[in-house]
Scaffold this motif. Sequence first.
Motif, PDB file in Angstrom:
ATOM      1  N   MET A  14       0.836  -1.191   0.000  1.00  0.00           N
ATOM      2  CA  MET A  14       0.000   0.000   0.000  1.00  0.00           C
ATOM      3  C   MET A  14       0.876   1.250   0.000  1.00  0.00           C
ATOM      4  O   MET A  14       2.033   1.214   0.391  1.00  0.00           O
ATOM      5  N   ASP A  15       0.311   2.382  -0.432  1.00  0.00           N
ATOM      6  CA  ASP A  15       1.084   3.605  -0.593  1.00  0.00           C
ATOM      7  C   ASP A  15       1.529   4.169   0.757  1.00  0.00           C
ATOM      8  O   ASP A  15       0.787   4.150   1.727  1.00  0.00           O
ATOM      9  N   GLU A  16       2.762   4.692   0.761  1.00  0.00           N
ATOM     10  CA  GLU A  16       3.219   5.393   1.949  1.00  0.00           C
ATOM     11  C   GLU A  16       2.789   6.849   1.866  1.00  0.00           C
ATOM     12  O   GLU A  16       2.645   7.411   0.783  1.00  0.00           O
ATOM     13  N   ILE A  17       2.600   7.471   3.031  1.00  0.00           N
ATOM     14  CA  ILE A  17       2.143   8.855   3.067  1.00  0.00           C
ATOM     15  C   ILE A  17       3.344   9.776   3.127  1.00  0.00           C
ATOM     16  O   ILE A  17       4.203   9.646   4.001  1.00  0.00           O
TER      17      ILE A  17
ATOM     18  N   ALA B  61      -1.641  -7.184   0.957  1.00  0.00           N
ATOM     19  CA  ALA B  61      -2.182  -6.653  -0.303  1.00  0.00           C
ATOM     20  C   ALA B  61      -3.263  -7.579  -0.849  1.00  0.00           C
ATOM     21  O   ALA B  61      -2.996  -8.754  -1.116  1.00  0.00           O
ATOM     22  N   PRO B  62      -4.443  -7.061  -1.030  1.00  0.00           N
ATOM     23  CA  PRO B  62      -5.480  -7.874  -1.686  1.00  0.00           C
ATOM     24  C   PRO B  62      -5.208  -7.937  -3.183  1.00  0.00           C
ATOM     25  O   PRO B  62      -4.239  -7.333  -3.665  1.00  0.00           O
TER      26      PRO B  62
ATOM     27  N   LEU C 117      -7.141   7.401  -1.005  1.00  0.00           N
ATOM     28  CA  LEU C 117      -7.551   6.986   0.343  1.00  0.00           C
ATOM     29  C   LEU C 117      -7.595   5.453   0.441  1.00  0.00           C
ATOM     30  O   LEU C 117      -7.174   4.862   1.444  1.00  0.00           O
ATOM     31  N   TYR C 118      -8.087   4.835  -0.611  1.00  0.00           N
ATOM     32  CA  TYR C 118      -8.168   3.368  -0.658  1.00  0.00           C
ATOM     33  C   TYR C 118      -6.776   2.749  -0.531  1.00  0.00           C
ATOM     34  O   TYR C 118      -6.555   1.823   0.258  1.00  0.00           O
ATOM     35  N   ARG C 119      -5.844   3.273  -1.321  1.00  0.00           N
ATOM     36  CA  ARG C 119      -4.495   2.692  -1.321  1.00  0.00           C
ATOM     37  C   ARG C 119      -3.766   2.948   0.000  1.00  0.00           C
ATOM     38  O   ARG C 119      -2.881   2.196   0.381  1.00  0.00           O
TER      39      ARG C 119
ATOM     40  N   THR D  94      -6.262   0.382   2.686  1.00  0.00           N
ATOM     41  CA  THR D  94      -6.824  -0.944   2.409  1.00  0.00           C
ATOM     42  C   THR D  94      -5.912  -2.074   2.874  1.00  0.00           C
ATOM     43  O   THR D  94      -6.397  -3.130   3.292  1.00  0.00           O
ATOM     44  N   GLY D  95      -4.600  -1.855   2.839  1.00  0.00           N
ATOM     45  CA  GLY D  95      -3.687  -2.901   3.299  1.00  0.00           C
ATOM     46  C   GLY D  95      -3.970  -3.317   4.733  1.00  0.00           C
ATOM     47  O   GLY D  95      -4.037  -4.515   5.058  1.00  0.00           O
TER      48      GLY D  95
END
Lengths: 194, 191
Positions: free
Chosen positions: A1-4, B25-26, A30-32, A35-36
């Motif tokens: 997932m993306d780092e901020i 990760a999905p 926001l999802y990325r 979501t992880g």
Amino acid sequence: MDEIRNDDPTDAELAQRILREGDEAAFRALYRRHTGALYQFALRILGGSEMDAEDIVQETWIRAVAGLTRFRWESSFRTWLIGIGLNRVRKSLRRVRPAQQEDLERLEAELVAPDRAGRIDLEQAVRLLPDGYRAVLVLHDVEGFTHDEISRSLGITPGTSRSQLHFARRAVRRLLGAQGGQIHDARHGHRADS
Amino acid sequence: MTHDMDTELTPEEREAFLRLPREAAPSELLEERVVRNLRARRLLSPRRTPWRRAGQMAAGLAAALALFLGGTMLGQWRAGRTPAGAAQEPARAGAAVTASQVQQAGSAYVAALASLHAQWKPGSPEAGKSGSLTQGREAALSALRAAAGELARMDPNDPRVAAAFQALEQTPAEGAEPAAAPGSTRQILWF
């Protein structure tokens, strides 16, 4: 997932863009970002069913976006999101009832079977627990919930939460017994000597 | 975090739990699935790109222009539908309008002949010497023959039309003097 990064928009800014314009790019950001964690939480508490965990993630995001106007930002966005996810998970779990002594004996007999002992790590041991035990253990020992919070989230009494946790920990220790009788994370090679 | 009963976690056990991964990760398809679902519920708008916005603007302008031109053409067409214009459309005018046209043309023909007659003085020395008057009289006879021919084609068995057509066919050749006697009365029966 993306780092901020520092120049990234905050969760609140992204949420505002979603509310104001239905901004798809803001939603994807926001999802990325979250979501992880949501997926891992659902995956762990559901015992490793990837398909069920993805369904939980989808339902959670739909409910979150639909209810974004009601979120007061008194907690972090991720905490709120995980809370929604937990509500969805609860409907998927079998009814959590107070732990019984025979439950523990049956569980231990199953978990310490010779073909399993000594061959699993902590993640796998948690996954093998029955739904009710696993949910309380994950919420308390992994996610940091108190028994009061667990009782409200799962619709059980705080006493039931305590007894479930007690049996769950014993079951995990028995399962990992062949490796020293204590919970440890085999993936990281860490072991508690006692 | 509160730990109780005889299964209190040791620091090492607590650390083992903390070491568990916090994220996973999905499948990559899940994001698209969620976005599609949110779009379907109108919680998200479709992604807009600059070229798409420009295309939408161009399409809007084209639609506005087409609407304007269409309205203008419709207005001109409706304004052009005057009674005279409608009379030029025999298919739409119908038999009544055509009969009215014949009547109007006949009245105009007789009125023109009366005017010609007023200027025609057969007994005077000028009679028959004015080229214009002679030309007018010949034109009137030609029109009369043409009209008799049309009437004969309409009803070949009508004896009045046949007699008139026969008499007109015997008219002297162009340029000859009229055979009317001075003071005689000329009658045209079919107008």
